[in-house]
Design a protein around this motif. Structure first.
Motif, PDB file in Angstrom:
ATOM      1  N   HIS A 192       0.821  -1.223   0.000  1.00 32.30           N
ATOM      2  CA  HIS A 192       0.000   0.000   0.000  1.00 32.30           C
ATOM      3  C   HIS A 192       0.847   1.261   0.000  1.00 32.30           C
ATOM      4  N   HIS A 217      -2.685   2.122  12.751  1.00 29.65           N
ATOM      5  CA  HIS A 217      -2.228   1.445  11.517  1.00 29.65           C
ATOM      6  C   HIS A 217      -2.772   0.010  11.513  1.00 29.65           C
ATOM      7  N   GLY A 218      -1.937  -0.971  11.440  1.00 28.82           N
ATOM      8  CA  GLY A 218      -2.428  -2.349  11.298  1.00 28.82           C
ATOM      9  C   GLY A 218      -3.103  -2.886  12.543  1.00 28.82           C
ATOM     10  N   ARG A 261     -12.124   7.396  18.693  1.00 33.11           N
ATOM     11  CA  ARG A 261     -12.308   7.560  17.253  1.00 33.11           C
ATOM     12  C   ARG A 261     -13.112   6.376  16.742  1.00 33.11           C
ATOM     13  N   LEU A 262     -13.679   6.512  15.544  1.00 32.69           N
ATOM     14  CA  LEU A 262     -14.311   5.345  14.922  1.00 32.69           C
ATOM     15  C   LEU A 262     -13.177   4.541  14.295  1.00 32.69           C
ATOM     16  N   MET A 263     -12.755   3.498  14.973  1.00 36.78           N
ATOM     17  CA  MET A 263     -11.643   2.705  14.459  1.00 36.78           C
ATOM     18  C   MET A 263     -12.073   2.013  13.167  1.00 36.78           C
ATOM     19  N   GLY A 264     -11.171   1.964  12.209  1.00 31.93           N
ATOM     20  CA  GLY A 264     -11.517   1.389  10.905  1.00 31.93           C
ATOM     21  C   GLY A 264     -12.103   2.401   9.950  1.00 31.93           C
ATOM     22  N   ARG A 316      -5.304   8.420   5.410  1.00 29.62           N
ATOM     23  CA  ARG A 316      -4.492   9.544   4.967  1.00 29.62           C
ATOM     24  C   ARG A 316      -4.618   9.752   3.460  1.00 29.62           C
ATOM     25  N   ARG A 365     -10.444  -1.717  -0.909  1.00 30.70           N
ATOM     26  CA  ARG A 365     -10.274  -2.993  -0.172  1.00 30.70           C
ATOM     27  C   ARG A 365     -11.451  -3.222   0.781  1.00 30.70           C
ATOM     28  N   PHE A 385     -18.366  13.284   9.160  1.00 31.52           N
ATOM     29  CA  PHE A 385     -17.599  12.292   8.397  1.00 31.52           C
ATOM     30  C   PHE A 385     -17.593  12.645   6.911  1.00 31.52           C
ATOM     31  N   ARG A 441     -15.184  15.527   6.241  1.00 31.09           N
ATOM     32  CA  ARG A 441     -13.775  15.124   6.374  1.00 31.09           C
ATOM     33  C   ARG A 441     -13.423  13.941   5.463  1.00 31.09           C
ATOM     34  N   LEU A 459     -14.332  10.801   5.497  1.00 24.44           N
ATOM     35  CA  LEU A 459     -13.935   9.631   6.291  1.00 24.44           C
ATOM     36  C   LEU A 459     -14.807   8.443   5.894  1.00 24.44           C
ATOM     37  N   ASN A 476     -12.099   1.913   6.129  1.00 18.94           N
ATOM     38  CA  ASN A 476     -10.835   1.519   5.501  1.00 18.94           C
ATOM     39  C   ASN A 476     -10.661   0.010   5.577  1.00 18.94           C
ATOM     40  N   VAL A 477      -9.504  -0.465   5.214  1.00 18.56           N
ATOM     41  CA  VAL A 477      -9.264  -1.915   5.075  1.00 18.56           C
ATOM     42  C   VAL A 477      -9.523  -2.659   6.384  1.00 18.56           C
ATOM     43  N   ASP A 478      -9.414  -1.935   7.512  1.00 15.48           N
ATOM     44  CA  ASP A 478      -9.516  -2.623   8.810  1.00 15.48           C
ATOM     45  C   ASP A 478     -10.935  -2.725   9.339  1.00 15.48           C
ATOM     46  N   PHE A 507      -2.473  -9.150   9.318  1.00 12.13           N
ATOM     47  CA  PHE A 507      -2.112  -8.003   8.476  1.00 12.13           C
ATOM     48  C   PHE A 507      -0.614  -8.087   8.140  1.00 12.13           C
TER      49      PHE A 507
HETATM   50  C1  SDX Z   1      -4.149   1.488   7.804  1.00  8.87           C
HETATM   51  O1  SDX Z   1      -1.309   4.579   5.113  1.00  8.87           O
HETATM   52  C2  SDX Z   1      -1.853   3.455   4.749  1.00  8.87           C
HETATM   53  O2  SDX Z   1      -1.916   3.148   3.604  1.00  8.87           O
HETATM   54  C3  SDX Z   1      -2.343   2.559   5.899  1.00  8.87           C
HETATM   55  C4  SDX Z   1      -3.102   1.291   5.495  1.00  8.87           C
HETATM   56  C5  SDX Z   1      -2.205   0.304   4.775  1.00  8.87           C
HETATM   57  O3  SDX Z   1      -2.731  -0.517   4.023  1.00  8.87           O
HETATM   58  O4  SDX Z   1      -0.978   0.286   5.082  1.00  8.87           O
HETATM   59  O5  SDX Z   1      -4.199   1.628   4.672  1.00  8.87           O
HETATM   60  C6  SDX Z   1      -3.627   0.569   6.746  1.00  8.87           C
HETATM   61  O6  SDX Z   1      -3.405   1.860   8.673  1.00  8.87           O
HETATM   62  C7  SDX Z   1      -5.570   1.970   7.708  1.00  8.87           C
HETATM   63  C8  SDX Z   1      -5.942   2.983   8.836  1.00  8.87           C
HETATM   64  C9  SDX Z   1      -6.277   2.187  10.106  1.00  8.87           C
HETATM   65  N1  SDX Z   1      -6.461   3.117  11.244  1.00  8.87           N
HETATM   66  C10 SDX Z   1      -7.693   3.375  11.741  1.00  8.87           C
HETATM   67  O7  SDX Z   1      -8.737   2.910  11.301  1.00  8.87           O
HETATM   68  C11 SDX Z   1      -7.682   4.272  12.975  1.00  8.87           C
HETATM   69  C12 SDX Z   1      -8.786   5.323  12.863  1.00  8.87           C
HETATM   70  N2  SDX Z   1      -8.426   6.285  11.794  1.00  8.87           N
HETATM   71  C13 SDX Z   1      -7.723   7.467  12.139  1.00  8.87           C
HETATM   72  O8  SDX Z   1      -7.024   7.517  13.300  1.00  8.87           O
HETATM   73  C14 SDX Z   1      -7.202   8.276  10.939  1.00  8.87           C
HETATM   74  O9  SDX Z   1      -8.229   8.368  10.050  1.00  8.87           O
HETATM   75  C15 SDX Z   1      -5.951   7.792  10.248  1.00  8.87           C
HETATM   76  C16 SDX Z   1      -4.841   7.554  11.216  1.00  8.87           C
HETATM   77  C17 SDX Z   1      -6.223   6.551   9.477  1.00  8.87           C
HETATM   78  C18 SDX Z   1      -5.530   8.897   9.261  1.00  8.87           C
HETATM   79  O10 SDX Z   1      -5.191   9.977  10.020  1.00  8.87           O
HETATM   80  P1  SDX Z   1      -4.763  11.377   9.353  1.00  8.87           P
HETATM   81  O11 SDX Z   1      -4.644  11.273   7.876  1.00  8.87           O
HETATM   82  O12 SDX Z   1      -3.599  11.890  10.128  1.00  8.87           O
HETATM   83  O13 SDX Z   1      -6.016  12.280   9.573  1.00  8.87           O
HETATM   84  P2  SDX Z   1      -6.250  13.184  10.879  1.00  8.87           P
HETATM   85  O14 SDX Z   1      -6.015  12.380  12.121  1.00  8.87           O
HETATM   86  O15 SDX Z   1      -5.504  14.465  10.683  1.00  8.87           O
HETATM   87  O16 SDX Z   1      -7.834  13.436  10.750  1.00  8.87           O
HETATM   88  C19 SDX Z   1      -8.364  14.507   9.941  1.00  8.87           C
HETATM   89  C20 SDX Z   1      -9.677  14.882  10.630  1.00  8.87           C
HETATM   90  C21 SDX Z   1      -9.484  15.242  12.112  1.00  8.87           C
HETATM   91  O17 SDX Z   1     -10.556  16.069  12.491  1.00  8.87           O
HETATM   92  P3  SDX Z   1     -10.267  17.702  12.496  1.00  8.87           P
HETATM   93  O18 SDX Z   1      -9.017  17.933  13.305  1.00  8.87           O
HETATM   94  O19 SDX Z   1     -10.128  18.092  11.021  1.00  8.87           O
HETATM   95  O20 SDX Z   1     -11.528  18.287  13.147  1.00  8.87           O
HETATM   96  O21 SDX Z   1     -10.566  13.743  10.626  1.00  8.87           O
HETATM   97  C22 SDX Z   1     -10.803  13.318  11.956  1.00  8.87           C
HETATM   98  C23 SDX Z   1      -9.705  13.925  12.808  1.00  8.87           C
HETATM   99  O22 SDX Z   1     -10.153  14.099  14.157  1.00  8.87           O
HETATM  100  N3  SDX Z   1     -10.754  11.858  11.947  1.00  8.87           N
HETATM  101  C24 SDX Z   1     -11.557  11.067  12.648  1.00  8.87           C
HETATM  102  C25 SDX Z   1     -11.192   9.757  12.303  1.00  8.87           C
HETATM  103  N4  SDX Z   1     -10.178   9.795  11.423  1.00  8.87           N
HETATM  104  C26 SDX Z   1      -9.898  11.099  11.206  1.00  8.87           C
HETATM  105  N5  SDX Z   1     -12.545  11.347  13.529  1.00  8.87           N
HETATM  106  C27 SDX Z   1     -13.174  10.262  14.073  1.00  8.87           C
HETATM  107  N6  SDX Z   1     -12.901   8.985  13.789  1.00  8.87           N
HETATM  108  C28 SDX Z   1     -11.899   8.689  12.916  1.00  8.87           C
HETATM  109  N7  SDX Z   1     -11.617   7.426  12.638  1.00  8.87           N
END
Ligand code: SDX
Length: 429
Positions: free
Chosen positions: A230, A265-266, A301-304, A308, A316, A354, A357, A359, A362-364, A385
């Protein structure tokens, strides 16, 4: 269209050439920025920064596109196998019949781990998270197979290291599971392919041979294919950064496993199920948890959810959601967490927070539903993973060490600490 970007600072103008990728992505090259202007860029989390050029995987986050060596993920999920996809990622092309046979046979050749490595499992407490033991044991492979510790392996050595790792990781993971449930290790079988061998090592026992179900094997194949690479995600960037110091492949991937473990992340696939189980215990009030995820004072947060790169559906997640539905229907399983997940997705995708933003699941978000249906324990979800991501990590490490322009990764910083100050003797403090 301009083929450079001008940085105009303190009366000096630096022309930065624009690089254009295969699909038209553009970057401007700042290699001369510091030497010519004294400036560095600052980009926490590297949201706007490219670390390298790569020919392995392409993502279009706006359109929800993911391709391995140019082949759309949807086609690979439908037609390919994990071993074939690993070959594609590592060698840059789909294998012909002879190549696939030889590659697959090498997996069976190298599926055993050194018998002394079994002692590692006795040294770990039963409560050890399998990502901890996996990272340690992958690094330990460099001790048991020192002949493979090469800074810059030749083709033959690279082939051997890659297959060794891909095959032994599967055995290490299955053995670590058996250790936690107090059952004897089940050794890999020469007559089974990659996924069936893994399932057999995980779930067979001396009294109960595991019955392979085609739909379960296929579902795991698809999950491993979808996780295989990825671009420059956190763990792959870690593998590249560690490998850029000329650390060997096992050490680099051991670091990548630790990066992948994080719940952002994973580790998210485990965190999603823990979140859904919490909501279930709390009466199933999805709206309450969506409200909490939006509340800046609440760290949940809403995990999954979210990504970025993807600002549209993660392709996926779409495939996994359908795979989960099909498998549970086939196995006659009703998992209330799948209903909760679907309800949460529906509610979140109608919610302005959502939507604004961008949102999406994602894959998870749905993968854990499949792992549960197969019987894989919750703390092994990140391990699944890691098994899936092995080919991607190997492919990127190989691409990096074979790139003559590659340099050791060493970012700068902006110092914001104390001005110069003198040492104060203990008596004067
Ligand atoms: C993977 O990079 C890859 O390719 C990764 C991956 C791979 O195959 O290798 O795809 C695998 O890691 C998938 C992601 C798994 N993680 C999660 O599901 C954890 C929950 N998601 C987030 O923590 C977040 O969305 C990330 C970490 C995935 C991305 O974070 P970013 O790009 O740094 O975005 P951010 O934290 O700056 O969020 C932007 C805004 C913020 O709000 P504001 O400050 O603009 O008001 O969106 C909000 C965040 O608070 N936000 C969420 C959210 N994700 C982002 N709010 C609530 N729930 C969420 N899940």
């Amino acid at each position: 269209m301009a083929d450079n970007v001008q940085v105009n600072y303190n009366g000096k103008i630096l022309e930065c050439p624009v690089t254009v990728g295969t699909e038209g992505e553009k970057a401007f090259d700042i290699a001369k920025l510091r030497s010519q202007t004294g400036l560095i860029t600052l980009d926490p989390g590297f949201s706007n920064t490219g670390s390298c050029k790569s020919a392995i995987t392409y993502i279009d986050g706006e359109k929800g596109i993911l391709r391995y060596r140019g082949i759309p993920i949807e086609q690979l999920a439908e037609h390919s196998t994990f071993v074939e996809t690993a070959f594609l990622l590592i060698y840059g092309k789909l294998p012909n019949h002879g190549e696939l046979e030889a590659f697959s046979a090498a997996f069976n050749e190298h599926s055993m781990i050194h018998e002394d490595m079994k002692n590692f499992f006795d040294a770990y407490p039963a409560s050890t998270h399998p990502m901890a033991s996996l990272s340690a044991m992958v690094c330990a492979l460099s001790a048991y197979y020192p002949e493979l510790i090469k800074e810059n392996p030749n083709q033959k050595e690279m082939d051997r290291i890659a297959v060794q790792l891909l095959s032994k990781v599967r055995t290490i993971c299955a053995f670590s599971y058996k250790k936690t449930i107090g059952e004897p290790f089940v050794y890999p079988r020469y007559d089974l392919h990659y996924v069936p061998n893994f399932l057999n090592m995980m779930f067979s026992s001396p009294t109960h041979p595991y019955k392979l179900v085609d739909e379960v094997v296929r579902a795991l194949q698809v999950l491993l294919i979808l996780h295989a690479d990825h671009e420059q995600n956190c763990s792959t960037s870690t593998v590249r950064l560690v490998g850029s110091s000329r650390a060997n492949l096992y050490a680099s991937i051991s670091a990548g496993i630790c990066a992948l473990w994080g719940p952002l992340h994973g580790g998210a696939n485990q965190a999603v199920i823990e979140m859904l189980e919490g909501i279930q215990r709390d009466g199933g009030d999805v709206a309450k948890y969506i409200t909490r995820a939006k509340d800046k004072n609440d760290h949940s947060r809403l995990m999954g959810f979210g990504h970025r790169v993807y600002k549209n559906f993660d392709p996926r997640a779409k495939i996994i959601k359908k795979c989960a539905d099909d498998l549970l229907n086939k196995l006659g399983i009703h998992d209330p967490l799948l209903d909760l997940a679907k309800h949460m997705e529906d509610a979140a995708l109608k919610d302005e927070y959502f939507i604004s933003r961008k949102l999406y699941p994602n894959v998870d978000f749905y993968s854990g539903i499949i792992y549960r249906a197969v019987g894989i324990p919750l703390n092994m979800f990140p391990v699944m993973f890691a098994i899936g991501r092995m080919p991607g990590w190997i492919a990127h490490w190989k691409e990096m060490i074979q790139d003559p322009t590659n340099k050791i990764g060493r970012p700068f910083q902006i110092y914001v600490g104390a001005k110069m100050t003198d040492y104060v003797q203990l008596e004067q403090r």
